[in-house]
Design a protein around this motif. Structure first.
Motif, PDB file in Angstrom:
ATOM      1  N   ARG A 138       0.816  -1.219   0.000  1.00 39.65           N
ATOM      2  CA  ARG A 138       0.000   0.000   0.000  1.00 39.65           C
ATOM      3  C   ARG A 138       0.849   1.269   0.000  1.00 39.65           C
ATOM      4  O   ARG A 138       0.376   2.320  -0.396  1.00 39.65           O
ATOM      5  N   GLY A 139       2.092   1.178   0.517  1.00 41.92           N
ATOM      6  CA  GLY A 139       2.901   2.379   0.513  1.00 41.92           C
ATOM      7  C   GLY A 139       4.247   2.189   1.182  1.00 41.92           C
ATOM      8  O   GLY A 139       4.526   1.163   1.817  1.00 41.92           O
ATOM      9  N   TYR A 140       5.091   3.220   1.018  1.00 37.90           N
ATOM     10  CA  TYR A 140       6.432   3.231   1.602  1.00 37.90           C
ATOM     11  C   TYR A 140       6.801   4.675   1.905  1.00 37.90           C
ATOM     12  O   TYR A 140       6.675   5.539   1.039  1.00 37.90           O
ATOM     13  N   LYS A 141       7.221   4.923   3.132  1.00 40.48           N
ATOM     14  CA  LYS A 141       7.632   6.272   3.500  1.00 40.48           C
ATOM     15  C   LYS A 141       8.620   6.192   4.662  1.00 40.48           C
ATOM     16  O   LYS A 141       8.352   5.546   5.674  1.00 40.48           O
ATOM     17  N   ASP A 142       9.753   6.840   4.509  1.00 42.83           N
ATOM     18  CA  ASP A 142      10.772   6.935   5.558  1.00 42.83           C
ATOM     19  C   ASP A 142      11.146   5.571   6.129  1.00 42.83           C
ATOM     20  O   ASP A 142      11.283   5.401   7.342  1.00 42.83           O
ATOM     21  N   GLY A 143      11.300   4.564   5.269  1.00 42.16           N
ATOM     22  CA  GLY A 143      11.708   3.238   5.707  1.00 42.16           C
ATOM     23  C   GLY A 143      10.582   2.361   6.226  1.00 42.16           C
ATOM     24  O   GLY A 143      10.804   1.214   6.609  1.00 42.16           O
ATOM     25  N   VAL A 144       9.364   2.868   6.241  1.00 38.10           N
ATOM     26  CA  VAL A 144       8.216   2.107   6.736  1.00 38.10           C
ATOM     27  C   VAL A 144       7.402   1.595   5.542  1.00 38.10           C
ATOM     28  O   VAL A 144       7.012   2.364   4.672  1.00 38.10           O
ATOM     29  N   VAL A 145       7.154   0.282   5.534  1.00 44.44           N
ATOM     30  CA  VAL A 145       6.355  -0.356   4.494  1.00 44.44           C
ATOM     31  C   VAL A 145       4.952  -0.539   5.040  1.00 44.44           C
ATOM     32  O   VAL A 145       4.773  -1.057   6.145  1.00 44.44           O
ATOM     33  N   PHE A 146       3.955  -0.130   4.268  1.00 46.70           N
ATOM     34  CA  PHE A 146       2.558  -0.258   4.666  1.00 46.70           C
ATOM     35  C   PHE A 146       1.909  -1.346   3.814  1.00 46.70           C
ATOM     36  O   PHE A 146       1.975  -1.282   2.581  1.00 46.70           O
ATOM     37  N   LEU A 147       1.303  -2.330   4.471  1.00 47.93           N
ATOM     38  CA  LEU A 147       0.694  -3.464   3.787  1.00 47.93           C
ATOM     39  C   LEU A 147      -0.770  -3.617   4.189  1.00 47.93           C
ATOM     40  O   LEU A 147      -1.112  -3.383   5.351  1.00 47.93           O
ATOM     41  N   ALA A 148      -1.598  -4.022   3.235  1.00 50.96           N
ATOM     42  CA  ALA A 148      -3.011  -4.296   3.511  1.00 50.96           C
ATOM     43  C   ALA A 148      -3.185  -5.803   3.607  1.00 50.96           C
ATOM     44  O   ALA A 148      -2.755  -6.549   2.733  1.00 50.96           O
ATOM     45  N   MET A 149      -3.826  -6.229   4.680  1.00 50.15           N
ATOM     46  CA  MET A 149      -4.073  -7.648   4.901  1.00 50.15           C
ATOM     47  C   MET A 149      -5.533  -7.933   4.596  1.00 50.15           C
ATOM     48  O   MET A 149      -6.419  -7.214   5.035  1.00 50.15           O
ATOM     49  N   LYS A 150      -5.778  -9.008   3.825  1.00 53.02           N
ATOM     50  CA  LYS A 150      -7.131  -9.340   3.389  1.00 53.02           C
ATOM     51  C   LYS A 150      -7.432 -10.807   3.680  1.00 53.02           C
ATOM     52  O   LYS A 150      -6.530 -11.612   3.873  1.00 53.02           O
ATOM     53  N   GLY A 151      -8.711 -11.130   3.631  1.00 51.12           N
ATOM     54  CA  GLY A 151      -9.133 -12.513   3.821  1.00 51.12           C
ATOM     55  C   GLY A 151      -8.866 -12.986   5.232  1.00 51.12           C
ATOM     56  O   GLY A 151      -9.098 -12.264   6.193  1.00 51.12           O
ATOM     57  N   SER A 152      -8.352 -14.203   5.361  1.00 52.52           N
ATOM     58  CA  SER A 152      -8.132 -14.765   6.688  1.00 52.52           C
ATOM     59  C   SER A 152      -7.053 -14.025   7.456  1.00 52.52           C
ATOM     60  O   SER A 152      -6.989 -14.118   8.683  1.00 52.52           O
ATOM     61  N   CYS A 153      -6.219 -13.260   6.758  1.00 52.55           N
ATOM     62  CA  CYS A 153      -5.159 -12.503   7.437  1.00 52.55           C
ATOM     63  C   CYS A 153      -5.709 -11.308   8.205  1.00 52.55           C
ATOM     64  O   CYS A 153      -5.133 -10.902   9.200  1.00 52.55           O
ATOM     65  N   ALA A 154      -6.780 -10.733   7.722  1.00 55.55           N
ATOM     66  CA  ALA A 154      -7.366  -9.569   8.388  1.00 55.55           C
ATOM     67  C   ALA A 154      -7.987 -10.033   9.698  1.00 55.55           C
ATOM     68  O   ALA A 154      -8.875 -10.869   9.715  1.00 55.55           O
ATOM     69  N   GLY A 155      -7.511  -9.515  10.788  1.00 56.28           N
ATOM     70  CA  GLY A 155      -8.061  -9.862  12.088  1.00 56.28           C
ATOM     71  C   GLY A 155      -7.546 -11.171  12.653  1.00 56.28           C
ATOM     72  O   GLY A 155      -8.022 -11.626  13.676  1.00 56.28           O
ATOM     73  N   CYS A 156      -6.589 -11.786  12.001  1.00 50.30           N
ATOM     74  CA  CYS A 156      -6.037 -13.044  12.490  1.00 50.30           C
ATOM     75  C   CYS A 156      -5.201 -12.777  13.736  1.00 50.30           C
ATOM     76  O   CYS A 156      -4.414 -11.826  13.761  1.00 50.30           O
ATOM     77  N   PRO A 157      -5.346 -13.604  14.775  1.00 43.72           N
ATOM     78  CA  PRO A 157      -4.559 -13.396  15.992  1.00 43.72           C
ATOM     79  C   PRO A 157      -3.055 -13.406  15.747  1.00 43.72           C
ATOM     80  O   PRO A 157      -2.311 -12.728  16.436  1.00 43.72           O
ATOM     81  N   SER A 158      -2.605 -14.152  14.737  1.00 46.85           N
ATOM     82  CA  SER A 158      -1.166 -14.220  14.486  1.00 46.85           C
ATOM     83  C   SER A 158      -0.694 -13.228  13.428  1.00 46.85           C
ATOM     84  O   SER A 158       0.469 -13.250  13.044  1.00 46.85           O
ATOM     85  N   SER A 159      -1.578 -12.328  12.961  1.00 46.51           N
ATOM     86  CA  SER A 159      -1.191 -11.421  11.881  1.00 46.51           C
ATOM     87  C   SER A 159      -0.075 -10.467  12.292  1.00 46.51           C
ATOM     88  O   SER A 159       0.806 -10.172  11.493  1.00 46.51           O
ATOM     89  N   THR A 160      -0.090  -9.988  13.519  1.00 44.08           N
ATOM     90  CA  THR A 160       0.983  -9.093  13.976  1.00 44.08           C
ATOM     91  C   THR A 160       2.309  -9.820  13.983  1.00 44.08           C
ATOM     92  O   THR A 160       3.326  -9.280  13.539  1.00 44.08           O
ATOM     93  N   ALA A 161       2.304 -11.051  14.452  1.00 43.02           N
ATOM     94  CA  ALA A 161       3.541 -11.832  14.455  1.00 43.02           C
ATOM     95  C   ALA A 161       4.020 -12.099  13.034  1.00 43.02           C
ATOM     96  O   ALA A 161       5.219 -12.028  12.753  1.00 43.02           O
ATOM     97  N   THR A 162       3.082 -12.392  12.135  1.00 40.79           N
ATOM     98  CA  THR A 162       3.440 -12.610  10.732  1.00 40.79           C
ATOM     99  C   THR A 162       4.090 -11.367  10.147  1.00 40.79           C
ATOM    100  O   THR A 162       5.117 -11.438   9.483  1.00 40.79           O
ATOM    101  N   LEU A 163       3.487 -10.200  10.407  1.00 38.32           N
ATOM    102  CA  LEU A 163       4.050  -8.958   9.893  1.00 38.32           C
ATOM    103  C   LEU A 163       5.420  -8.670  10.481  1.00 38.32           C
ATOM    104  O   LEU A 163       6.372  -8.386   9.767  1.00 38.32           O
TER     105      LEU A 163
END
Length: 184
Positions: A138-163
């Motif tokens: 979704r984007g990149y600014k000052d070394g930070v990558v922004f990603l959109a999570m969809k489907g089973s990844c959105a709201g998944c308890p392990s999504s933060t760990a995955t990221l």
């Protein structure tokens, strides 16, 4: 028609594999009945009480529930998917256009962004699709990558760990300019 089901890392989401192409190319996500109105299959799935989200990948459908037990919801969901494919209706109308790339980044970072996108498309997205979801740049600014999570990844308890532990470490290894990955 035989439809397989698979658990996902998100206990509120189940993956359905109809054994045929769903959306050969691209993805579609509906998080409510209004978004679902664009797809006859999504409309059918939202008619099942307790369904709060649907996601279509190349050869799978993921369904997210808010309430109810999968043992009670699964037969109605399987029936809706089977009826849809037997009816011959399209998953999405022919005039459905993929959303435009509205990613943000500065022009000077185009080379870094190309590398990040290639890594996400070749190493991350196939693995996430196996779990019934998708991750898009979704984007990149000052070394930070922004990603959109969809489907089973959105709201998944392990999504933060995955990221943080998976994707962030991968990107930092191959792209030294990356300092952090954040969901949008």
């Amino acid at each position: 028609m035989f439809i397989q089901t698979e658990a996902t890392p998100n206990p509120a989401t189940l993956k359905f594999l109809p054994g045929r192409s769903v959306l050969g190319d691209g993805t579609f996500e509906a998080r409510d009945a209004d978004e679902a109105a664009r797809s006859p299959l999504a409309v059918r799935l939202f008619e099942v009480p307790g369904v709060t989200g649907v996601f279509f990948g190349s050869d799978f459908v993921t369904v997210t529930k808010q309430q109810g037990e999968w043992a009670h919801l699964k037969p109605a969901i399987l029936g809706a998917i089977m009826e849809h494919f037997v009816s011959g209706q399209p998953i999405l109308p022919a005039d459905h256009a993929h959303t435009a790339d509205d990613a943000f980044f500065e022009e000077k970072d185009a080379g870094v962004v190309d590398t990040i996108r290639e890594l996400i498309d070749t190493r991350v997205r196939p693995a996430v699709a196996n779990d019934g979801g998708d991750i898009t740049f979704r984007g990149y600014k000052d070394g930070v990558v922004f990603l959109a999570m969809k489907g089973s990844c959105a709201g998944c308890p392990s999504s933060t760990a995955t990221l943080k532990n998976g994707i962030e470490n991968l990107l930092r290894h191959f792209v030294p300019d990356v300092v952090e990955v954040r969901p949008v």
